[in-house]
Enzyme design. Structure first.
Site, short mmCIF file in Angstrom:
data_model
loop_
_atom_site.label_atom_id
_atom_site.label_comp_id
_atom_site.label_asym_id
_atom_site.label_seq_id
_atom_site.Cartn_x
_atom_site.Cartn_y
_atom_site.Cartn_z
N ASP A 153 69.36 62.51 71.01
CA ASP A 153 69.97 63.85 70.90
C ASP A 153 69.65 64.63 72.18
O ASP A 153 68.58 65.18 72.31
CB ASP A 153 69.41 64.54 69.67
N HIS B 173 75.50 67.66 75.32
CA HIS B 173 74.46 68.48 75.93
C HIS B 173 73.37 67.64 76.59
O HIS B 173 72.99 66.58 76.10
CB HIS B 173 73.89 69.50 74.94
N GLU C 253 71.92 73.75 74.67
CA GLU C 253 72.51 73.60 73.32
C GLU C 253 71.46 73.83 72.24
O GLU C 253 71.71 74.47 71.22
CB GLU C 253 73.11 72.20 73.17
ZN LIG Z 1 72.20 67.65 69.83
#
Ligand SMILES: [Zn+2]
Length: 332
Positions: A165, A63, A195
């Site tokens: 992330d 993502h 996401e």
């Molecule tokens: Zn993630």
């Protein structure tokens, strides 16, 4: 290594709070296009990078979006109240510099009377240095989003950055794309949107592509720091993590088998990834249409969703090798 640091710096510096992935998609498109037969974006903002093949359809998803702050209210003194886009942990954001989408900078502060034990986002505000409400309104509109403006750097050999992330998952896919040789597999590398707010981009991308197998490439939690609440064998520096289960899905045995076979054939260091909290795009993809055998390749990461996430370049390299090996392996 310099490349990895530079690439991480480049991609994490682009603001892409969920729903606003356009700028990061543009940068990824430039890097991916030389290795693709076709690239396109869809209505929800997913970027699809397709390498055509006659065989099975394999989808790898990472993502592009990040968690962020969204301005909800401006106080008469000019302080900006905010809500969460995705999983913001209030206690981890205090005193963090942030930058809004229009470049306005500020710092997250807490009300003096706030109880640190029960800190909620309502106790926090962003001080953008405004003189009063009117001054603040000239700089920020309700609905504007902000991201952590912390640094990307190496601590020892390890990479520290906001938004590993999941920009690091995007980087893993980009580096793997360069290494994929001849294969029958029909490969879809999907850089997904939204996401962090409920795996929304992956849902429509999976429906449209209708893959035979899918793998989310995302960060995962570790158990190698002092005082962890839940014991977790996943550690930094021990290799790529093969997802077995998280709170969004249970990996399909055939998907786990494919990844373990790929890792075994290439002697790629791997560890098993079982977490109780947190999910990935596979959570949406595995229940697409009549079901998709899904797995996950995870980058072990410390301090996830904080302004300073940490990952190990050796693990990142293992994830790149594992994605490339899995992409070229014919499913049985
Ligand atoms: Zn993630």
């Amino acid at each position: 290594m310099t490349d990895l640091l530079e690439l991480t710096r480049k991609l994490t510096a682009i603001r892409a709070v969920s729903g606003n992935e356009g700028a990061v998609a543009e940068e990824i498109l430039k890097l991916a296009a030389p290795y693709a037969d076709e690239c396109y974006t869809d209505i929800l903002g997913n970027l699809v990078v397709h390498r055509r093949g006659e065989g099975k359809k394999l989808l790898f998803a990472a993502h592009m979006d990040s968690i962020g702050l969204i301005a909800t209210y401006i106080e008469k003194e000019g302080f900006v109240r905010f809500g969460k886009v995705g999983g913001i942990f209030p206690a981890e954001t205090i005193n963090t510099p942030v930058v809004f989408q229009n470049g306005v900078r500020g710092v997250v502060c807490k009300e003096e009377k706030a109880d640190l034990q029960k800190l909620a986002v309502e106790d926090l505000f962003v001080d953008i240095g405004a003189k009063d409400e009117e001054d603040a309104r000239g700089k920020i509109r309700v609905g504007d989003t902000a991201v952590f403006a912390s640094e990307t750097y190496l601590a020892g050999d390890r990479l520290v950055s906001p938004y590993l992330d999941d920009r690091i998952g995007c980087i893993v896919l980009l580096l793997a794309l360069e290494r994929i040789g001849k294969t029958q597999n029909d490969l879809y590398f999907v850089f997904t949107s939204q996401e962090e707010v409920g795996l929304r981009g992956a849902k429509t991308a999976a429906f449209a592509i209708d893959p035979d197998y899918a793998f989310a490439v995302d960060v995962t939690d570790i158990g190698d720091v002092p005082g962890v609440k839940v014991k977790n064998h996943c550690s930094l520096g021990k290799g790529a993590a093969i997802k077995i289960m998280d709170s969004s899905f249970i990996a399909h045995p055939k998907a786990v088998e494919l990844l373990e076979r790929a890792a075994g054939a290439q002697e790629i260091p791997v560890q098993r990834d079982v977490i109780q909290a947190g999910g990935t795009d596979s959570g949406a993809i595995h229940v697409s249409r009549e079901g998709v055998p899904c797995g996950g390749i995870s980058i072990p990461t410390r301090y996830i969703h904080s302004p300073n996430e940490m990952a190990d370049p050796g693990d990142i390299e293992a994830c790149v090798r594992l994605v490339a090996a899995a992409a070229m392996l014919e499913p049985q």
